[in-house]
Write a protein that holds these residues in place. Structure first.
Motif, PDB file in Angstrom:
ATOM      1  N   ARG A 259      42.272  43.108  55.457  1.00  0.00           N
ATOM      2  CA  ARG A 259      40.955  42.493  55.604  1.00  0.00           C
ATOM      3  C   ARG A 259      40.342  42.218  54.231  1.00  0.00           C
ATOM      4  O   ARG A 259      39.759  41.149  54.001  1.00  0.00           O
ATOM      5  CB  ARG A 259      40.040  43.412  56.414  1.00  0.00           C
ATOM      6  CG  ARG A 259      38.597  42.915  56.443  1.00  0.00           C
ATOM      7  CD  ARG A 259      37.706  43.802  57.289  1.00  0.00           C
ATOM      8  NE  ARG A 259      37.979  43.575  58.708  1.00  0.00           N
ATOM      9  CZ  ARG A 259      37.107  43.858  59.675  1.00  0.00           C
ATOM     10  NH1 ARG A 259      35.935  44.385  59.377  1.00  0.00           N
ATOM     11  NH2 ARG A 259      37.411  43.619  60.927  1.00  0.00           N
ATOM     12  N   ALA A 260      40.462  43.177  53.330  1.00  0.00           N
ATOM     13  CA  ALA A 260      39.910  42.985  51.984  1.00  0.00           C
ATOM     14  C   ALA A 260      40.546  41.780  51.302  1.00  0.00           C
ATOM     15  O   ALA A 260      39.858  40.964  50.672  1.00  0.00           O
ATOM     16  CB  ALA A 260      40.111  44.246  51.146  1.00  0.00           C
TER      17      ALA A 260
ATOM     18  N   MET B  10      31.271  36.741  46.507  1.00  0.00           N
ATOM     19  CA  MET B  10      32.156  37.897  46.668  1.00  0.00           C
ATOM     20  C   MET B  10      31.377  39.206  46.624  1.00  0.00           C
ATOM     21  O   MET B  10      31.527  40.069  47.496  1.00  0.00           O
ATOM     22  CB  MET B  10      33.239  37.871  45.591  1.00  0.00           C
ATOM     23  CG  MET B  10      34.196  36.691  45.708  1.00  0.00           C
ATOM     24  SD  MET B  10      35.259  36.479  44.265  1.00  0.00           S
ATOM     25  CE  MET B  10      36.450  37.792  44.516  1.00  0.00           C
ATOM     26  N   ARG B  11      30.553  39.354  45.588  1.00  0.00           N
ATOM     27  CA  ARG B  11      29.900  40.650  45.383  1.00  0.00           C
ATOM     28  C   ARG B  11      28.737  40.888  46.344  1.00  0.00           C
ATOM     29  O   ARG B  11      28.540  42.016  46.817  1.00  0.00           O
ATOM     30  CB  ARG B  11      29.405  40.757  43.929  1.00  0.00           C
ATOM     31  CG  ARG B  11      30.507  40.716  42.884  1.00  0.00           C
ATOM     32  CD  ARG B  11      29.994  41.161  41.530  1.00  0.00           C
ATOM     33  NE  ARG B  11      30.928  40.871  40.451  1.00  0.00           N
ATOM     34  CZ  ARG B  11      31.991  41.620  40.144  1.00  0.00           C
ATOM     35  NH1 ARG B  11      32.263  42.699  40.847  1.00  0.00           N
ATOM     36  NH2 ARG B  11      32.785  41.288  39.132  1.00  0.00           N
ATOM     37  N   GLN B  12      27.990  39.836  46.655  1.00  0.00           N
ATOM     38  CA  GLN B  12      26.766  40.033  47.429  1.00  0.00           C
ATOM     39  C   GLN B  12      26.932  39.770  48.924  1.00  0.00           C
ATOM     40  O   GLN B  12      26.190  40.320  49.741  1.00  0.00           O
ATOM     41  CB  GLN B  12      25.660  39.130  46.873  1.00  0.00           C
ATOM     42  CG  GLN B  12      25.291  39.457  45.427  1.00  0.00           C
ATOM     43  CD  GLN B  12      24.273  38.486  44.844  1.00  0.00           C
ATOM     44  OE1 GLN B  12      23.433  37.932  45.572  1.00  0.00           O
ATOM     45  NE2 GLN B  12      24.342  38.253  43.540  1.00  0.00           N
TER      46      GLN B  12
ATOM     47  N   PRO C 244      36.074  48.062  45.706  1.00  0.00           N
ATOM     48  CA  PRO C 244      35.960  46.623  45.961  1.00  0.00           C
ATOM     49  C   PRO C 244      35.465  45.838  44.754  1.00  0.00           C
ATOM     50  O   PRO C 244      35.887  44.691  44.542  1.00  0.00           O
ATOM     51  CB  PRO C 244      34.973  46.546  47.136  1.00  0.00           C
ATOM     52  CG  PRO C 244      34.244  47.841  47.126  1.00  0.00           C
ATOM     53  CD  PRO C 244      35.202  48.851  46.589  1.00  0.00           C
ATOM     54  N   GLN C 245      34.579  46.430  43.951  1.00  0.00           N
ATOM     55  CA  GLN C 245      34.080  45.695  42.782  1.00  0.00           C
ATOM     56  C   GLN C 245      35.181  45.509  41.741  1.00  0.00           C
ATOM     57  O   GLN C 245      35.271  44.451  41.099  1.00  0.00           O
ATOM     58  CB  GLN C 245      32.867  46.420  42.179  1.00  0.00           C
ATOM     59  CG  GLN C 245      31.671  46.502  43.116  1.00  0.00           C
ATOM     60  CD  GLN C 245      31.098  45.132  43.486  1.00  0.00           C
ATOM     61  OE1 GLN C 245      31.375  44.120  42.848  1.00  0.00           O
ATOM     62  NE2 GLN C 245      30.265  45.101  44.540  1.00  0.00           N
TER      63      GLN C 245
ATOM     64  N   ASP D 144      36.795  42.013  40.303  1.00  0.00           N
ATOM     65  CA  ASP D 144      37.081  41.736  38.893  1.00  0.00           C
ATOM     66  C   ASP D 144      38.500  41.200  38.722  1.00  0.00           C
ATOM     67  O   ASP D 144      38.725  40.216  38.000  1.00  0.00           O
ATOM     68  CB  ASP D 144      36.930  43.015  38.053  1.00  0.00           C
ATOM     69  CG  ASP D 144      35.489  43.493  37.946  1.00  0.00           C
ATOM     70  OD1 ASP D 144      34.569  42.668  38.167  1.00  0.00           O
ATOM     71  OD2 ASP D 144      35.294  44.682  37.638  1.00  0.00           O
ATOM     72  N   ALA D 145      39.457  41.855  39.399  1.00  0.00           N
ATOM     73  CA  ALA D 145      40.860  41.445  39.270  1.00  0.00           C
ATOM     74  C   ALA D 145      41.079  40.048  39.841  1.00  0.00           C
ATOM     75  O   ALA D 145      41.800  39.227  39.252  1.00  0.00           O
ATOM     76  CB  ALA D 145      41.762  42.460  39.970  1.00  0.00           C
TER      77      ALA D 145
END
Length: 482
Positions: free
Chosen positions: A290-291, A332-334, A348-349, A353-354
């Motif tokens: 899912r991620a 992505m982040r929010q 996840p953060q 980044d990756a």
């Protein structure tokens, strides 16, 4: 007349430049413990590299690579003692010689040797990268009408299919009282282990009911998740590698530096310590799937549609546009990270980044036009599921709707310009795109489902669609900057 350059081989390893990484173990001391079906570029760039990292301390896990039909890999690598070069693509390309594949067989030519390997007690793991079609499925079940499956059911001792070989090896081990091997799918399929197990059991039940019961009780089929972009080998790579090595490699491979392998920690026999090579052993492969689907594939589709409307060509070019890159990161982040359940050991953060670094990699030429294919299948799982969960949780969806609206505009532009739409619903989408009407798209029940009846979603989608109009690069920039 200039003499032909020497071939990459075990004898050539000492002559390679110091900048080329080479096996740090004795090739002759490695013993086969893994049989891999489908030793194509992805396997050689991914799983074989993880194994290569372990062989200095764990020499019992060498790989026997088995091609079911094609002799290409065997014919290229056997004269090279199984060695090949991996080019890791980044700002600086690095070269590494991989020696994990110690034997190469072609099943259609070396059937007895393949079956003998599968029956060896030293072989404790069978892995597969055979693409979805190699599983011979019809929906979720094995396709009994598939020519290879029909052949194997009639003559199970002389199989043609991957499923037939897996079961033939297990049948011999069962008959001889040898512990079964674990069967690990490494194909990019959700729930790959479950699908493989179901196919094997359905096939085995028709061959030998007692065998099927033994497989069901004793054999493990872990799920896995794999990730690394592996561009095809071309003549330019071959020449670059030859120039760097000072010898010819008939089939080098290349991939991005980033790689991920998540394996369900469920084996019925011994296994290599993959975690020491950087793999993740987990009991929640679905969470990692899912991620990846949401944080990698969702933004990929976003770049494809919004970047294409901005007349950009590649992912890295799209990420060079500050407004688009900033939008992707906020998305992505929010908006996406809050939709992911907590996973033990998963940050996840850091994953964001990756992924952003991967997207920016100028050495990977990933075409937006190709990512844009099959939107009717990709949009629901990559973006609409996140939107539905955000609505349930009361989170905003405006930013998430912009790439969906971008897809509508992209389809409309293709239809307007008479460009073929690569999608299972191509004809229907062309008709929707010709009208440019949001409601025409929302009527696609197989795409939008229940969301089409949710006024919160339809209102946000219409607003995003209007914000992108008339879908010119300037209009998209304005929408991204709003």
């Amino acid at each position: 007349m200039k003499a032909p350059a020497a071939r990459l081989s075990a004898a050539a390893l000492p002559t390679l430049p110091a900048t080329v990484i080479r096996p740090n173990y004795d090739l002759a001391a490695v013993r086969v413990g893994i049989v891999h079906l489908g030793p194509g570029a992805f396997h050689r760039a991914h799983q074989a590299v993880y194994v290569d990292d372990l062989l200095a301390e764990h020499p019992d896990w060498g790989i026997c690579g088995v091609s079911l039909h094609s002799a290409g890999v065997r014919d290229a690598l056997r004269p090279q003692d199984g060695l090949y070069t991996l080019a890791l693509l980044g700002e600086q390309t690095s070269l590494r010689v991989i020696g994990a594949i110690r034997e190469l067989l072609v099943a259609s030519e070396d059937q007895a040797a393949v079956l003998a390997r599968l029956a060896e007690p030293a072989v404790k793991l069978v892995t597969l990268t055979i693409t979805e079609k190699g599983y011979c499925l019809a929906g979720e079940d094995i396709d009994l009408a598939h020519p290879d499956i029909a052949h194997d059911l009639a003559a199970p001792q002389t199989p043609r299919s991957a499923i037939g070989y897996v079961v033939a090896g297990l049948r011999e081990r069962h008959a001889r009282g040898i512990a079964p091997y674990t069967v690990l799918s490494c194909d990019n399929l959700a729930g790959n282990g479950h699908r493989l197990r179901r196919a094997v059991l359905q096939y085995a039940a028709r061959v030998d009911a007692e065998l099927a019961a033994w497989i069901e009780a004793e054999v493990a089929f872990p799920c896995s998740m794999v990730d690394s972009i592996t561009p095809a080998t071309d003549d330019a790579l071959r020449q670059r590698v030859a120039d760097a090595l000072g010898c010819v490699d008939a089939w080098p491979i290349q991939r991005e530096a980033y790689t991920q392998w998540v394996i369900e920690d469920r084996f019925c026999n011994e296994r290599p310590p993959f975690e020491r090579a950087g793999a993740t052993l987990s009991h929640d492969i679905a969470g990692y799937d899912r991620a990846k689907l949401r944080l990698l594939n969702g933004p990929h589709s976003t770049l494809a549609y919004l970047g294409s409307l901005m007349e950009l060509e590649t992912v890295s070019a799209a990420m060079a546009e500050p407004l688009l890159a900033g939008f992707i990161e906020r998305l992505m982040r929010q908006d996406i990270v809050p939709s992911l359940p907590a996973l033990p050991g998963f940050d996840p953060q850091a994953y964001v980044d990756a992924i952003l670094a991967r997207f920016r990699n100028p050495a990977i030429r990933h075409l937006l036009a190709q990512i844009a294919w099959d939107g009717s299948q990709k949009i629901p799982v990559r973006l609409l599921g996140t939107i539905a969960e955000a609505l349930t949780a009361g989170r905003p969806i405006e930013r998430l709707c912009l790439p969906v609206a971008g897809w509508l505009h992209f389809v409309a532009r293709q239809a307007r310009n008479g460009v073929a739409i690569v999608d299972p619903l191509a004809d229907t989408l062309a008709r929707c795109g010709a009208t440019g009407d949001v409601d025409a798209f929302l009527a696609l029940d197989g795409v939008f489902g229940a969301l089409a009846g949710d006024t919160r979603f339809t209102t946000a989608l219409r607003a995003a669609h209007a914000a992108l109009a008339p879908a010119t690069p300037d209009a998209v920039r304005h929408a991204l900057d709003s």
